[in-house]
Design a protein around this motif. Structure first.
Motif, PDB file in Angstrom:
ATOM      1  N   LEU A  88      50.565 -13.007  18.617  1.00  0.00           N
ATOM      2  CA  LEU A  88      50.237 -11.928  19.306  1.00  0.00           C
ATOM      3  C   LEU A  88      51.630 -10.793  19.379  1.00  0.00           C
ATOM      4  N   THR A  89      52.468 -11.506  19.759  1.00  0.00           N
ATOM      5  CA  THR A  89      53.939 -10.611  19.999  1.00  0.00           C
ATOM      6  C   THR A  89      54.245 -10.097  18.717  1.00  0.00           C
ATOM      7  N   GLU A  90      54.016 -10.948  17.534  1.00  0.00           N
ATOM      8  CA  GLU A  90      54.617 -10.436  16.250  1.00  0.00           C
ATOM      9  C   GLU A  90      53.569  -9.412  15.831  1.00  0.00           C
ATOM     10  N   ALA A  91      52.410  -9.371  16.372  1.00  0.00           N
ATOM     11  CA  ALA A  91      51.531  -8.236  15.973  1.00  0.00           C
ATOM     12  C   ALA A  91      51.757  -6.967  16.578  1.00  0.00           C
ATOM     13  N   GLY A  92      52.787  -7.117  17.664  1.00  0.00           N
ATOM     14  CA  GLY A  92      52.955  -5.836  18.617  1.00  0.00           C
ATOM     15  C   GLY A  92      52.179  -5.948  20.030  1.00  0.00           C
ATOM     16  N   TYR A  93      51.678  -7.022  20.407  1.00  0.00           N
ATOM     17  CA  TYR A  93      51.049  -6.899  21.683  1.00  0.00           C
ATOM     18  C   TYR A  93      51.826  -7.583  22.716  1.00  0.00           C
ATOM     19  N   ASN A  94      52.080  -6.827  23.950  1.00  0.00           N
ATOM     20  CA  ASN A  94      52.692  -7.764  25.233  1.00  0.00           C
ATOM     21  C   ASN A  94      51.660  -8.648  25.465  1.00  0.00           C
ATOM     22  N   VAL A  95      52.349  -9.824  25.990  1.00  0.00           N
ATOM     23  CA  VAL A  95      51.417 -11.065  26.397  1.00  0.00           C
ATOM     24  C   VAL A  95      52.072 -11.649  27.587  1.00  0.00           C
ATOM     25  N   ILE A  96      51.091 -11.975  28.457  1.00  0.00           N
ATOM     26  CA  ILE A  96      51.381 -12.651  29.631  1.00  0.00           C
ATOM     27  C   ILE A  96      50.294 -14.032  29.786  1.00  0.00           C
ATOM     28  N   SER A  97      50.933 -15.222  30.352  1.00  0.00           N
ATOM     29  CA  SER A  97      50.162 -16.302  30.278  1.00  0.00           C
ATOM     30  C   SER A  97      50.153 -17.074  31.414  1.00  0.00           C
TER      31      SER A  97
END
Length: 120
Positions: free
Chosen positions: A22-31
């Protein structure tokens, strides 16, 4: 502004792969590693999509989804289940709760990105 996605999975390796994709696709991620911890992260910040496992300790994904839908700020946030579970009964229960999509592990990153782009 990049969209923010919350990943909820008790498997560190799955979280890592999903987060990387997801980060490679430009999204911000929290987990988070379980539903209870994930609920604590729903503190008013904008979450565009939740990607959750079903089978987790402390709070499973469907219970987590039920709690998300009861939270007025996140009641309309789409939820994608990413799980090894593929049974019709569980999928129907998820749909009744408000789960928008169901993706079975193991998954191909392009399928995850396709689903995410439609939901987020």
């Amino acid at each position: 502004m990049n969209k923010t996605i919350l990943i909820v999975d008790d498997s560190p390796s799955v979280r890592q792969v999903v987060e990387f994709t997801l980060t490679e696709a430009g999204y911000n991620v929290i987990s988070a590693d379980d539903g209870a911890t994930a609920l604590e992260l729903l503190n008013g910040q904008k979450i565009h999509l939740i990607v959750s496992d079903v089978n987790m300790p402390i709070m499973d994904g469907l219970t987590f989804a039920e709690n998300v839908k009861k939270n007025e700020a996140y009641a309309f946030t789409p939820i994608l289940m990413l799980t090894t579970e593929s049974g019709k009964e569980l999928k129907e229960k998820g749909k009744a709760i408000g789960v928008k999509a169901w993706l079975v592990k193991p998954f191909k990153p392009n399928l995850l990105l396709s689903a995410v782009s439609k939901l987020a």
